[in-house]
Design a protein around this motif. Structure first.
Motif, PDB file in Angstrom:
ATOM      1  N   LEU A  69     -11.137   5.438   2.270  1.00 62.82           N
ATOM      2  CA  LEU A  69     -10.491   3.862   2.815  1.00 62.82           C
ATOM      3  C   LEU A  69      -8.912   3.736   1.787  1.00 62.82           C
ATOM      4  O   LEU A  69      -7.748   3.668   2.471  1.00 62.82           O
ATOM      5  N   PHE A  70      -9.211   4.566   1.042  1.00 62.44           N
ATOM      6  CA  PHE A  70      -8.421   4.264   0.183  1.00 62.44           C
ATOM      7  C   PHE A  70      -6.753   5.454   0.039  1.00 62.44           C
ATOM      8  O   PHE A  70      -6.213   4.572   0.609  1.00 62.44           O
ATOM      9  N   LEU A  71      -7.410   6.801   0.562  1.00 57.68           N
ATOM     10  CA  LEU A  71      -6.669   7.193   1.217  1.00 57.68           C
ATOM     11  C   LEU A  71      -5.213   6.871   2.355  1.00 57.68           C
ATOM     12  O   LEU A  71      -4.289   6.717   2.555  1.00 57.68           O
ATOM     13  N   THR A  72      -6.088   5.669   3.312  1.00 59.31           N
ATOM     14  CA  THR A  72      -4.979   5.469   4.032  1.00 59.31           C
ATOM     15  C   THR A  72      -4.181   4.174   4.092  1.00 59.31           C
ATOM     16  O   THR A  72      -3.862   3.538   4.740  1.00 59.31           O
ATOM     17  N   GLN A  73      -4.677   3.885   2.560  1.00 51.30           N
ATOM     18  CA  GLN A  73      -3.863   3.022   1.968  1.00 51.30           C
ATOM     19  C   GLN A  73      -2.368   3.336   1.658  1.00 51.30           C
ATOM     20  O   GLN A  73      -1.671   3.182   0.482  1.00 51.30           O
ATOM     21  N   LEU A  74      -1.891   4.564   1.306  1.00 51.24           N
ATOM     22  CA  LEU A  74      -0.911   5.228   0.938  1.00 51.24           C
ATOM     23  C   LEU A  74       0.029   6.318   1.908  1.00 51.24           C
ATOM     24  O   LEU A  74      -0.599   6.857   2.785  1.00 51.24           O
ATOM     25  N   LYS A  75       1.173   6.069   1.785  1.00 50.19           N
ATOM     26  CA  LYS A  75       1.893   6.453   2.366  1.00 50.19           C
ATOM     27  C   LYS A  75       2.800   7.802   1.634  1.00 50.19           C
ATOM     28  O   LYS A  75       3.343   7.167   0.769  1.00 50.19           O
TER      29      LYS A  75
END
Length: 75
Positions: A69-75
């Motif tokens: 879930l954390f990685l989905t918050q990085l762009k």
């Protein structure tokens, strides 16, 4: 690795700007440790506080799900 930009919601939790994925993972674990969010009965689960609940949309996440879930918050 190239630096990634956290979403505004994630930036409110880890208090940082652009960062590498590994740094961000380290920061989220430091946040969990600082606020004692590991579930005492099952240490593989993280109990969400208000910021994490807003970020992940759940009250309880597993360690593995937390990173996903954390990685989905990085762009």
């Amino acid at each position: 690795m190239n630096p990634l930009t956290p979403s505004p919601t994630l930036a409110a939790v880890i208090d940082t700007g652009a960062l590498q994925r590994t740094e961000g993972t380290k920061n989220i674990w430091e946040y969990n440790k600082k606020h004692d969010l590991q579930d005492p009965k099952n240490r593989r689960n993280i109990n969400s506080d208000a910021k994490l609940r807003h970020l992940f949309g759940k009250d309880l996440v597993s360690m593995f799900e937390l990173i996903k879930l954390f990685l989905t918050q990085l762009k």
